[in-house]
Write a protein that holds these residues in place. Structure first.
Motif, PDB file in Angstrom:
ATOM      1  N   ILE A   1      42.569  45.898  48.870  1.00 17.73           N
ATOM      2  CA  ILE A   1      42.514  44.500  48.005  1.00 17.73           C
ATOM      3  C   ILE A   1      42.126  43.484  49.244  1.00 17.73           C
ATOM      4  N   ALA A   2      42.289  43.558  50.255  1.00 18.33           N
ATOM      5  CA  ALA A   2      41.886  42.649  51.331  1.00 18.33           C
ATOM      6  C   ALA A   2      40.411  43.020  51.558  1.00 18.33           C
ATOM      7  N   GLY A   3      40.078  44.477  51.822  1.00 21.04           N
ATOM      8  CA  GLY A   3      38.836  44.475  51.866  1.00 21.04           C
ATOM      9  C   GLY A   3      37.880  44.342  50.789  1.00 21.04           C
ATOM     10  N   GLN A   4      38.117  44.646  49.629  1.00 27.33           N
ATOM     11  CA  GLN A   4      37.428  44.267  48.391  1.00 27.33           C
ATOM     12  C   GLN A   4      37.332  42.795  48.460  1.00 27.33           C
ATOM     13  N   TYR A   5      38.262  41.785  48.685  1.00 32.86           N
ATOM     14  CA  TYR A   5      38.091  40.506  48.872  1.00 32.86           C
ATOM     15  C   TYR A   5      37.109  39.928  49.900  1.00 32.86           C
ATOM     16  N   GLN A   6      37.053  40.640  51.008  1.00 33.79           N
ATOM     17  CA  GLN A   6      36.303  40.232  52.047  1.00 33.79           C
ATOM     18  C   GLN A   6      34.826  40.646  51.792  1.00 33.79           C
ATOM     19  N   VAL A   7      34.600  41.634  50.927  1.00 27.89           N
ATOM     20  CA  VAL A   7      33.346  42.174  50.757  1.00 27.89           C
ATOM     21  C   VAL A   7      32.523  41.534  49.559  1.00 27.89           C
ATOM     22  N   SER A   8      33.406  41.248  48.336  1.00 25.40           N
ATOM     23  CA  SER A   8      32.664  40.866  47.217  1.00 25.40           C
ATOM     24  C   SER A   8      33.231  39.375  46.761  1.00 25.40           C
ATOM     25  N   GLY A   9      34.314  39.126  47.396  1.00 30.04           N
ATOM     26  CA  GLY A   9      34.974  37.429  47.094  1.00 30.04           C
ATOM     27  C   GLY A   9      35.915  37.578  45.717  1.00 30.04           C
ATOM     28  N   HIS A  10      35.926  36.369  45.514  1.00 33.75           N
ATOM     29  CA  HIS A  10      36.984  36.151  44.450  1.00 33.75           C
ATOM     30  C   HIS A  10      36.193  35.649  43.229  1.00 33.75           C
ATOM     31  N   ARG A  11      35.940  35.971  42.207  1.00 34.73           N
ATOM     32  CA  ARG A  11      35.428  35.262  40.965  1.00 34.73           C
ATOM     33  C   ARG A  11      36.490  34.698  40.279  1.00 34.73           C
ATOM     34  N   PRO A  12      36.401  33.352  40.147  1.00 35.47           N
ATOM     35  CA  PRO A  12      37.545  32.662  39.466  1.00 35.47           C
ATOM     36  C   PRO A  12      37.537  32.847  37.937  1.00 35.47           C
ATOM     37  N   ILE A  13      38.814  32.852  37.498  1.00 28.61           N
ATOM     38  CA  ILE A  13      38.940  32.920  36.160  1.00 28.61           C
ATOM     39  C   ILE A  13      39.176  31.769  35.318  1.00 28.61           C
ATOM     40  N   ILE A  14      38.258  31.205  34.412  1.00 33.23           N
ATOM     41  CA  ILE A  14      38.213  30.113  33.772  1.00 33.23           C
ATOM     42  C   ILE A  14      38.571  29.944  32.418  1.00 33.23           C
ATOM     43  N   ARG A  15      39.478  29.209  32.044  1.00 34.33           N
ATOM     44  CA  ARG A  15      39.782  29.435  30.429  1.00 34.33           C
ATOM     45  C   ARG A  15      40.493  30.881  29.950  1.00 34.33           C
ATOM     46  N   GLY A  16      41.070  31.361  30.886  1.00 32.39           N
ATOM     47  CA  GLY A  16      41.665  32.804  30.711  1.00 32.39           C
ATOM     48  C   GLY A  16      40.422  34.093  30.417  1.00 32.39           C
ATOM     49  N   GLY A  17      39.411  33.797  31.230  1.00 26.79           N
ATOM     50  CA  GLY A  17      38.250  34.455  31.311  1.00 26.79           C
ATOM     51  C   GLY A  17      37.201  34.560  30.030  1.00 26.79           C
ATOM     52  N   ARG A  18      37.447  33.389  29.113  1.00 26.93           N
ATOM     53  CA  ARG A  18      36.445  33.060  28.102  1.00 26.93           C
ATOM     54  C   ARG A  18      35.111  32.435  28.847  1.00 26.93           C
ATOM     55  N   ALA A  19      35.157  31.724  29.896  1.00 27.72           N
ATOM     56  CA  ALA A  19      34.033  31.259  30.250  1.00 27.72           C
ATOM     57  C   ALA A  19      33.832  31.806  31.620  1.00 27.72           C
ATOM     58  N   VAL A  20      32.320  32.289  31.722  1.00 27.77           N
ATOM     59  CA  VAL A  20      31.788  32.899  32.928  1.00 27.77           C
ATOM     60  C   VAL A  20      31.845  31.917  34.109  1.00 27.77           C
ATOM     61  N   ALA A  21      32.341  32.049  35.423  1.00 29.52           N
ATOM     62  CA  ALA A  21      32.367  31.102  36.485  1.00 29.52           C
ATOM     63  C   ALA A  21      30.767  31.163  36.763  1.00 29.52           C
ATOM     64  N   HIS A  22      30.387  30.038  37.238  1.00 26.48           N
ATOM     65  CA  HIS A  22      28.894  29.919  37.874  1.00 26.48           C
ATOM     66  C   HIS A  22      28.864  30.561  39.444  1.00 26.48           C
ATOM     67  N   ARG A  23      27.785  31.105  40.029  1.00 28.63           N
ATOM     68  CA  ARG A  23      28.070  31.580  41.350  1.00 28.63           C
ATOM     69  C   ARG A  23      28.375  30.716  42.497  1.00 28.63           C
ATOM     70  N   SER A  24      28.139  29.243  42.246  1.00 21.75           N
ATOM     71  CA  SER A  24      28.484  28.502  43.159  1.00 21.75           C
ATOM     72  C   SER A  24      30.120  28.123  43.210  1.00 21.75           C
ATOM     73  N   GLU A  25      30.724  28.608  42.060  1.00 24.75           N
ATOM     74  CA  GLU A  25      32.034  28.416  42.044  1.00 24.75           C
ATOM     75  C   GLU A  25      32.905  29.366  42.789  1.00 24.75           C
ATOM     76  N   TRP A  26      32.112  30.521  43.169  1.00 25.81           N
ATOM     77  CA  TRP A  26      32.879  31.659  43.824  1.00 25.81           C
ATOM     78  C   TRP A  26      33.240  31.234  45.189  1.00 25.81           C
TER      79      TRP A  26
END
Length: 187
Positions: free
Chosen positions: A92-117
């Motif tokens: 999990i730590a390696g995956q976070y360092q490599v690809s980051g964390h994509r925020p969950i907005i409105r329970g996943g109904r809205a896709v986060a913009h790349r700048s919000e990562w």
């Protein structure tokens, strides 16, 4: 901050292997640990044999020590999360360092913009001094990079909000909760 106890940890039952190829293993080895060890040894030694061939006596340790350490250390229960192994935390730590964390907005109904990562420099800032010592300052700066200006969405004008507080009583709530076809229904 409140902390709770995990009582389900006491109910975890592990399947253990007590005998292997006619050899008694005493209290037994966890089958999950055996599977992890078989996978680690197969992958590491398979890659080593494919690239370098059969090891000499001097290089035998390089073929057996890394998968042994991954198996022994990775199969232990994690101290941070009761239901995970240490290897799961590493992954999990390696995956976070490599690809980051994509925020969950409105329970996943809205896709986060790349700048919000969370950007790479923010994820790697704790490791930056060690990277600079190991790789050098120029390579570390190139790896960490800077904030991408083109990824930031344009901001519009400020939106003025006018809020009004309202207090609804129980009589209004009963009227709203009543079925549409039947008005005046009482219990």
């Amino acid at each position: 901050m409140r902390e709770g106890m995990t009582y389900t940890r006491h109910f975890m039952l592990e399947a253990r292997q007590h005998e292997l190829f006619g050899v008694d293993l005493g209290q037994g080895i966890s089958r999950r640990t055996m599977l992890l060890g078989a996978l680690a040894f197969t992958l590491w030694d398979g890659i080593g044999l494919a690239i370098f061939g059969v090891p000499s006596l001097n290089w035998l340790t390089a073929y057996f020590l890394p998968p042994l350490l991954v198996t022994v250390l990775g199969a232990q229960p994690s101290k941070r999360c009761d239901r995970r192994t240490v290897l799961a935390g590493w992954v999990i730590a390696g995956q976070y360092q490599v690809s980051g964390h994509r925020p969950i907005i409105r329970g996943g109904r809205a896709v986060a913009h790349r700048s919000e990562w969370i950007p790479r420099p923010a994820r790697w800032e704790r490791q930056a001094p060690a990277l600079a010592r190991t790789l050098g300052a120029a390579t570390t700066e190139r790896l960490l990079g800077g904030a991408d200006v083109q990824d930031v969405p344009p901001a519009g004008p400020a939106v003025e909000m006018k809020t009004t507080a309202r207090l609804y009583g129980p009589d209004y709530l009963l009227k709203v909760a009543a079925p549409r076809g039947r008005k005046g229904r009482t219990r």
